[in-house]
Design a protein around this motif. Structure first.
Motif, mmCIF file in Angstrom:
data_model
loop_
_atom_site.group_PDB
_atom_site.id
_atom_site.type_symbol
_atom_site.label_atom_id
_atom_site.label_comp_id
_atom_site.label_asym_id
_atom_site.label_seq_id
_atom_site.Cartn_x
_atom_site.Cartn_y
_atom_site.Cartn_z
ATOM 1 N N LEU A 9 0.885 -1.170 -0.017
ATOM 2 C CA LEU A 9 0.067 -0.123 0.041
ATOM 3 C C LEU A 9 0.978 1.170 0.056
ATOM 4 N N GLY A 10 0.418 2.377 -0.823
ATOM 5 C CA GLY A 10 1.253 3.505 -0.845
ATOM 6 C C GLY A 10 2.572 3.120 -1.603
ATOM 7 N N LYS A 54 -5.520 0.130 -8.388
ATOM 8 C CA LYS A 54 -5.796 1.558 -7.820
ATOM 9 C C LYS A 54 -6.607 1.374 -6.528
ATOM 10 N N LEU A 55 -5.975 2.006 -5.450
ATOM 11 C CA LEU A 55 -6.692 1.829 -4.039
ATOM 12 C C LEU A 55 -6.605 3.149 -3.453
ATOM 13 N N ASP A 56 -7.622 3.506 -2.717
ATOM 14 C CA ASP A 56 -7.715 4.710 -1.880
ATOM 15 C C ASP A 56 -8.096 3.948 -0.544
ATOM 16 N N ILE A 57 -7.281 3.736 0.557
ATOM 17 C CA ILE A 57 -7.696 3.043 1.527
ATOM 18 C C ILE A 57 -8.654 3.544 2.515
ATOM 19 N N PHE A 77 2.617 1.293 3.653
ATOM 20 C CA PHE A 77 3.136 2.764 3.602
ATOM 21 C C PHE A 77 2.205 3.932 3.505
ATOM 22 N N ALA A 78 0.871 3.541 3.369
ATOM 23 C CA ALA A 78 -0.292 4.478 3.059
ATOM 24 C C ALA A 78 -0.225 5.549 4.446
ATOM 25 N N LYS A 99 -9.076 5.564 10.147
ATOM 26 C CA LYS A 99 -10.344 4.899 9.424
ATOM 27 C C LYS A 99 -9.524 4.253 8.283
ATOM 28 N N GLY A 100 -8.653 4.539 7.582
ATOM 29 C CA GLY A 100 -8.004 3.953 6.649
ATOM 30 C C GLY A 100 -7.266 2.650 7.003
ATOM 31 N N THR A 101 -6.546 2.714 8.212
ATOM 32 C CA THR A 101 -5.804 1.407 8.818
ATOM 33 C C THR A 101 -6.939 0.540 9.033
#
Length: 330
Positions: A9-10, A54-57, A77-78, A99-101
């Motif tokens: 991620l990231g 493509k991903l937005d956590i 890494f995001a 929230k992403g985590t």
């Protein structure tokens, strides 16, 4: 047998791009498949042509595009850092770092991922700096609750606690790396401090060394930092992918303090021409640097990590990367 998946991620951020490069050179591709993710439509660097999602956590629906089984590891890494925000926005820290985590962890639980690797900030130990002792990985948190890193640090700590919850509740192995500044070459030369755009200090000094210009040595020249090169960070994270352990919290570092004088002398040695070397201008009246060194005993014992780059070797490799420009976007 289907290959096990390692999801990064990231993957196009400053740390992520170096780690993807490290994976390409070291991963056993007969057994494992790497998957890069990020918020852009495609991976922005030419050196990587593997699978990209493509991903937005912060968007739960995006996780539907990731593998549903055989997920060995998620390297996270995001995140949102103060250095990348021109205007302080606490909501972004909450949305991405907490929230992403949580979204990442829920995905890991559903697909029965074996482990998650997460990069925490060293700012959770900033309250110990005045003690002038090596920072141990098992110290209780002591963040400073003022300044542009305060809310960011709190949200990163909350993320670490969430990761521990999912470790204890669902058995997801977790490896937390506490990061100070990670030194590397990238095309980015600026960052934000309290919302003000500034030249990254070591990049500024390196450029002056290249130009043969005078370099100011601020404060006490004997104070210094644990200087860790990004490729050593990649090494330790890579080792955590395969170690036979359930959990670990580690300080990213070398265990060696490099003084400000040594830092500037090294820059002049590697980057200045012999005909026109930079001169050091001592400015003891100006601000001291942070003074610290990381205790890396447990990462050596548990992961078998040994730093491969001393200070001068890091500068030499930085110079090579600067010349190669591998991490210039398409």
């Amino acid at each position: 047998m289907e290959k096990k998946k390692i999801i990064v991620l990231g993957s196009a951020g400053n740390l992520g791009m170096y780690f993807m490069d490290y994976l390409m050179k070291n991963l056993d591709t007969e057994k494992y498949e790497m998957i890069a993710t990020g918020t852009k439509d495609e991976y922005p660097f030419e050196f990587y042509n593997g699978k990209y999602v493509k991903l937005d956590i912060t968007n739960v629906e995006n996780f539907e595009n990731l593998p549903k089984e055989n997920v060995h590891a998620i390297v996270d890494f995001a995140g949102v850092l103060p250095a990348y925000l021109s205007k302080d926005d606490p909501n972004k820290y909450i949305d991405v770092n907490i929230k992403g985590t949580l979204n990442v962890l829920e995905y890991a639980r559903k697909v029965k991922a074996d482990r998650i690797i997460y990069t925490q900030t060293w700012a959770d130990l900033n309250g110990y700096l005045k003690e002038k002792k090596p920072l141990k990985p098992d110290l209780l948190r002591k963040p400073i609750h003022t300044g542009d890193h305060a809310i960011y640090t709190v949200t990163k700590c909350a993320a670490v606690e969430l990761i521990e919850c999912y470790h204890q509740m669902y058995g997801i192995k977790n490896f937390i790396f506490r990061l100070p500044n990670i030194y590397m070459y990238s095309p980015e030369m600026y960052y934000y401090v309290n919302g003000e755009k500034k030249y990254i200090s070591y990049r500024y000094m390196i450029q002056r060394a290249i130009n043969g210009q005078d370099i100011e040595l601020w404060g006490n020249p004997n104070l210094g930092k644990d200087i860790i090169y990004v490729k050593d960070l990649c090494q330790m994270i890579f080792k955590s992918l395969f170690v036979d352990r359930d959990t670990g919290t580690y300080n990213a570092g070398t265990g060696i303090k490099t003084s400000m004088r040594e830092q500037i002398e090294g820059m002049i040695e590697v980057f200045s021409s012999k005909e026109n070397p930079s001169k050091i201008i001592e400015c003891p009246e100006k601000k001291d640097c942070d003074d610290f060194v990381m205790d890396i005993t447990n990462i050596k014992e548990e992961l078998g990590y040994e730093p491969q780059y001393n200070y001068i070797e890091y500068l030499k490799d930085y110079k090579k990367e600067m010349e190669l420009q591998r991490f210039t976007k398409k």
